[in-house]
Design an enzyme around this catalytic site. Structure first.
Site, short mmCIF file in Angstrom:
data_model
loop_
_atom_site.label_atom_id
_atom_site.label_comp_id
_atom_site.label_asym_id
_atom_site.label_seq_id
_atom_site.Cartn_x
_atom_site.Cartn_y
_atom_site.Cartn_z
N GLU A 1 49.88 84.14 -50.71
CA GLU A 1 49.20 82.84 -50.61
C GLU A 1 47.68 83.01 -50.66
O GLU A 1 46.98 82.23 -51.31
CB GLU A 1 49.62 82.10 -49.33
CG GLU A 1 51.10 81.77 -49.23
CD GLU A 1 51.69 81.07 -50.45
OE1 GLU A 1 50.93 80.44 -51.22
OE2 GLU A 1 52.91 81.17 -50.66
N ASP B 1 51.70 87.67 -56.45
CA ASP B 1 52.63 88.71 -56.00
C ASP B 1 51.98 90.09 -56.04
O ASP B 1 52.10 90.87 -55.10
CB ASP B 1 53.87 88.75 -56.92
CG ASP B 1 54.89 87.66 -56.57
OD1 ASP B 1 54.77 87.05 -55.49
OD2 ASP B 1 55.81 87.43 -57.39
ZN LIG Z 1 52.91 81.26 -55.01
#
Ligand SMILES: [Zn+2]
Length: 692
Positions: free
Chosen positions: A524, A588
């Site tokens: 995030e 990621d």
């Molecule tokens: Zn995301």
């Protein structure tokens, strides 16, 4: 809607042993068994016959994948689903109790909402009756000049999303302002490409869609001939709207969805459509300018309204009204709706049990009412404090990561650090709960409840126009298994629902938690710096802050990821779209790196040996670094239907589970080091990509 409220969330997303309990005759059956509690770091999921350096996903998840086929009522089954299923089950017990013996007025309200949805006998007795008022309103369209007023009524009163959507959002260039935004819309298939692609699979699906629309009109009482003609009109209008729509990859560029116009300029784009009547009817306050996200769309819409017959337009509106209401109507409508949108399109074998549908529907309508009780029972007070510590550790790690980036100039690093320092954290649930007193719920009118709930949400959104931003507001409900970053607010949000195993377990070692929820937090945060997030500054405004040279280097690096993920296959002849998934892949890849750095810092300060369960630096036979990566990899264990894999490859900005696990570790050399891989092996390629 093609525009999302959040910049980047974590997944797309989003029972009780009641053997002896009384099932009321007006309630659909509840669950028959308790879903098992997911566990973090599941040794039994590991396939030790696989070589982690060759195929890490197979290694971390092989046994789980073999033992966990997609349940008949799902299209995808992974660790997120396991947890969401359990959260739904816990929520169901709360809703059932509230429906039977509410203890507060708020419980009475959401209990009634749930009971109305569960009353399958009443729905069957009503048949198509609940949809008659909206059909009568559409039949009243006698002149295209009345269309603007009718669309307003459909959107406002009946929750029917036709042609486009109107919302109030933060101004991309001045996040302190909340402005009206018009967004393209009005389609039924998952993406514009479904209408336009000329491959055999797409053509077949379009035929099946037209059949489905025909069947639904027949159920409504139309003759087969008339129904077929109506379905043809629906397809023609939606195809024209699809052609006029901007591709979702292009919409990832904030500039492509930002066009400030006056109302007169908007009217100029679509002279045949009465915007004045629409705006007066839909219940939004006064404004002088708005963001018309995709201006060309309104030209295409205008041309289609101009060239279509009044009958064809009515058919298009009738179809959307019927499609919207279908899940709340009698069994034949529910079944046929399932047959196309779930079975044909996504490969789902059985309908989702009504108790699950109603639990989710209630959470969607009154999430901050049901969530208040849910967090009391399911979110221990120390979980919030523990999360705050983890977030702080990740923030430090990202700060160090930025400082050590080999390709970025000091000038840009200062700006990046400023943005990182400004990120606000929201953990668990809102400080202030929404007030639902203006929402009317009737225990015997489920479709009406859905419509009133939609109107309530619309009024809440429209009320923001011209007002200061409420930074404490949440975009997800507390039981949700997901997380998100908001570009305009520059904040990260973690609902209580995700702060549990397989993401987080207070009883486990830091290696396992940093690989789980740590990677989610890192993901995030990195969204603030992905291909979209990096265009917004610390205050959430669209403003370039990279030096020109660094901007070019950034693009070179993201291009590496685009090419890499373009090469990942999810079904025969269907690869991921590297441009569509770029933001999530960047998040990621950056997320795991900073979560790993945060873990290394903990290990350096206290040492792995200090952790309970470690013998000679290992636990369960694995080093802390290996445990970190296995915990991370296992977040992504999943099975999915082939159909769902194809739909998601075209629509979901997230890569599929297998590639979220493998793509990430193969770009991070610490993985190869932890497992003793050799340079050049699949999980330790020599040409790895790195952005952050
Ligand atoms: Zn995301």
């Amino acid at each position: 809607m093609n525009l999302k409220l959040f910049a980047g969330c974590f997944v797309l997303s989003l029972g009780v042993c009641l053997g002896q309990s009384i099932v009321r005759p007006d309630m659909a059956p509840g669950p028959t068994s308790e879903p098992k509690q997911p566990i973090i770091f599941d040794l039994s999921a590991i396939d030790k016959t696989a070589d982690p350096c060759m195929d890490f996903y197979k290694y971390a998840c092989g046994n789980w994948v073999a033992k966990n086929p997609v349940p008949a009522d799902q299209v995808r089954w992974g660790r997120f689903n396991e947890l969401a299923e359990r959260n739904t089950w816990l929520l169901y017990s709360e809703l059932k109790a509230a429906a039977e013996s509410p203890k507060t007025p708020l419980q009475k309200k959401y209990g009634d909402y749930f009971a109305a949805c569960m009353n399958v006998d009443l729905a069957d007795r009503f048949g198509a009756k609940p949809v008659q008022p909206v059909m009568a309103a559409i039949d009243g369209l006698k002149d295209k000049k009345q269309l603007g007023a009718l669309v307003a009524e459909l959107q406002k009163k009946y929750a029917v999303g036709v042609f486009y959507g109107l919302s109030v959002q933060q101004d991309q260039k001045d996040s302190s302002q909340q402005i009206a935004t018009a967004m393209q819309g009005g389609l039924s298939l998952p993406d514009r490409s479904y209408y336009l692609a000329d491959d055999a699979r797409s053509e077949k699906l379009r035929g099946q869609y037209v059949d489905h629309v025909t069947k639904m009109f027949v159920l409504l009482g139309d003759s087969r001939e008339k129904a077929a003609a109506e379905a043809h009109s629906v397809m023609a209008i939606e195809t024209a709207l699809a052609k006029g729509s901007t591709d979702r990859v292009e919409l990832r560029d904030p500039a492509k969805r930002y066009h400030i116009m006056t109302k007169a300029e908007l009217q100029g784009l679509s002279p045949e459509y009465d915007w004045r009547a629409y705006l007066a009817g839909v219940g939004i306050g006064e404004f002088s300018t708005l963001n018309v996200a995709t201006p060309d769309y309104y030209k295409a819409m205008n041309a289609e309204i101009d060239s279509s017959s009044l009958d064809a337009i009515r058919s298009y509106l009738r179809w959307h009204a019927l499609r919207t209401a279908a899940p709340a109507l009698s069994k034949p409508f529910v079944d046929e709706n399932f047959n196309f949108f779930s079975a044909t399109l996504q490969g789902q074998k059985e309908q989702t049990p009504r108790w699950k549908r109603c639990t989710r529907s209630t959470d969607m309508a009154m999430g901050e009412a049901v969530g208040q009780d849910w967090v009391k029972q399911n979110f221990p007070p120390d979980a919030k404090a523990n999360m705050e510590k983890l977030v702080a550790a990740l923030e430090r790690a990202l700060g160090q990561d930025i400082q050590s980036l080999p390709w970025m100039s000091d000038e840009t690093k200062v700006q990046a650090k400023e943005k990182l320092d400004a990120i606000r954290n929201k953990i668990g649930y809102p400080e202030n709960w929404r007030n639902y007193s203006a929402l009317t719920v009737k225990r015997d009118d489920y479709l009406g409840d859905l419509e009133r709930s939609s109107e309530f949400e619309r009024a809440h959104t429209f009320d923001k126009l011209g007002k200061p931003v409420d930074e404490k507001e949440w975009g997800m409900t507390p039981p949700t298994v997901n997380a998100y970053y908001s570009q305009s607010q520059n904040d990260i949000n973690f609902p209580a629902g995700i702060l549990q195993p397989p993401f987080f377990d207070n009883g486990k070692d830091p290696a396992v938690n940093f690989g789980g929820i740590g990677a989610v937090i890192g993901h995030e945060m990195t969204h603030g710096f992905d291909d979209q997030g990096s265009k917004f500054d610390a205050k959430g405004n669209l403003r370039p802050w990279f030096t020109g040279e660094d901007g070019a280097k950034f693009t070179e690096r993201t291009d590496c990821e685009v090419k890499e993920y373009d090469g990942f296959q999810v079904a025969e002849g269907q690869n991921l779209n590297g441009k569509l998934t770029l933001g999530e892949n960047t998040a990621d890849n950056g997320g795991i790196r900073i979560a790993f750095q945060a873990l290394e810092e903990v290990l350096a300060s206290q040492g792995a040996a200090a952790e309970p369960g470690y013998v000679d630096g290992k636990r369960d036979g694995y080093s802390p670094q290996q445990r970190f990566f296995i915990s991370f990899g296992q977040l992504w264990c999943q099975n999915q239907t082939e159909q769902s894999a194809r739909v998601l490859a075209k629509t979901d900005p997230h890569s599929s589970g297998e590639w979220r696990a493998k793509g990430t570790v193969q770009n991070f050399d610490e993985f190869g080091k932890a497992f003793g891989c050799k340079a050049g092996q699949p999980m330790m390629p020599v040409n790895a990509c790195r952005v952050w």
